[in-house]
Scaffold this active site. Sequence first.
Site, PDB file in Angstrom:
ATOM      1  N   TYR A 130       0.855  -1.181   0.000  1.00  0.00           N
ATOM      2  CA  TYR A 130       0.000   0.000   0.000  1.00  0.00           C
ATOM      3  C   TYR A 130       0.893   1.234   0.000  1.00  0.00           C
ATOM      4  O   TYR A 130       1.587   1.524   0.979  1.00  0.00           O
ATOM      5  CB  TYR A 130      -0.904  -0.027   1.241  1.00  0.00           C
ATOM      6  CG  TYR A 130      -1.967   1.054   1.311  1.00  0.00           C
ATOM      7  CD1 TYR A 130      -2.090   2.051   0.354  1.00  0.00           C
ATOM      8  CD2 TYR A 130      -2.866   1.078   2.380  1.00  0.00           C
ATOM      9  CE1 TYR A 130      -3.062   3.031   0.433  1.00  0.00           C
ATOM     10  CE2 TYR A 130      -3.849   2.055   2.478  1.00  0.00           C
ATOM     11  CZ  TYR A 130      -3.937   3.031   1.507  1.00  0.00           C
ATOM     12  OH  TYR A 130      -4.900   4.002   1.602  1.00  0.00           O
ATOM     13  N   LYS A 177      -1.453  -1.194  -4.040  1.00  0.00           N
ATOM     14  CA  LYS A 177      -2.569  -0.251  -3.928  1.00  0.00           C
ATOM     15  C   LYS A 177      -1.927   1.124  -3.935  1.00  0.00           C
ATOM     16  O   LYS A 177      -1.261   1.522  -2.970  1.00  0.00           O
ATOM     17  CB  LYS A 177      -3.358  -0.467  -2.638  1.00  0.00           C
ATOM     18  CG  LYS A 177      -4.500   0.533  -2.445  1.00  0.00           C
ATOM     19  CD  LYS A 177      -5.205   0.303  -1.121  1.00  0.00           C
ATOM     20  CE  LYS A 177      -6.404   1.218  -0.955  1.00  0.00           C
ATOM     21  NZ  LYS A 177      -6.079   2.644  -0.835  1.00  0.00           N
TER      22      LYS A 177
END
Length: 300
Positions: free
Chosen positions: A138, A166
């Site tokens: 992330y 992400k």
Amino acid sequence: MRTLDKYQGVIPAFYACYDKEGKIDGGAVEKLANYYLEVGVKGLYVGGSSGECIYQNVEERKEVLEHVMEAVGGKMTIIAHVAAPSTDQSVELAKHAATLGVDALAAIPPLYYGLNEAAIEQYWTKIATATDLDFIIYNIPQTTGYALSLNLLEKMLKLDQVIGVKNSSMPVMDINVFRNNQVKDIIVFNGPDEQFIGGRAMGAQAGIGGTYGAMPKLFLQLNHLFEEGKLEEAYNLQNKINEIIFALQSGEGHMYAIIKGVLRLRGIDIGEVRQPFLPASASDQALIESVYQTIIELED
């Protein structure tokens, strides 16, 4: 061979659900999860920023994930965000998630101290190798202070578990850079909701977003328009969605508090936000009703 197909599409970031005493409300968690299942989104991203993970302890986070899996496990793609203040806590959350049968794990970099890249690599590696689940990096530099480098990404991609990123950095170019790494094909999720179309155009195969859950049908429609090549219509809808997002951020209460107010008008009461987030004020109620009406009108 790990498959990436199950991660494509629209994946809302799941919201924290509390009862009147501020404790985890398992019934509300399951109701919200089932709502997203019925709407038709691809999956759920559980335990991230929208889930107020930084303000929950390890046992609370386990409880939330357990209720999500009880409600929709096996019916939707479930990604569990497991980053925590310490590596040990993150590994504990990862192993717990694996026992529940989630599809993937995700984690932001370590918090607060501004650690160097070697420490971040060790942190992610210990989480990723704690289970055999898919692992998603992330990247959200505006809150963590670390911007994922291509060098570290390519090191991490040598681990079989690491399947993608992400990406919530604002430059959409990052999506293109990460997709074109020299190690392997990966999934890249667009993070900033305001640039969903831009992210998809630069190579993101899917999106995970904090406002999707307030208007899932609109993001499903937006994704469909993009995939059908109806870019002018997609652009126009993105503009309308962005106006909603700006409105959600304009209240006295935190954006998540405004979103919870919108969901309450849909008949889904998931409680208030946890301090230090500010709850919606009395003057925010008109804003909440206006946003709700705008979303409903666009859905029709």
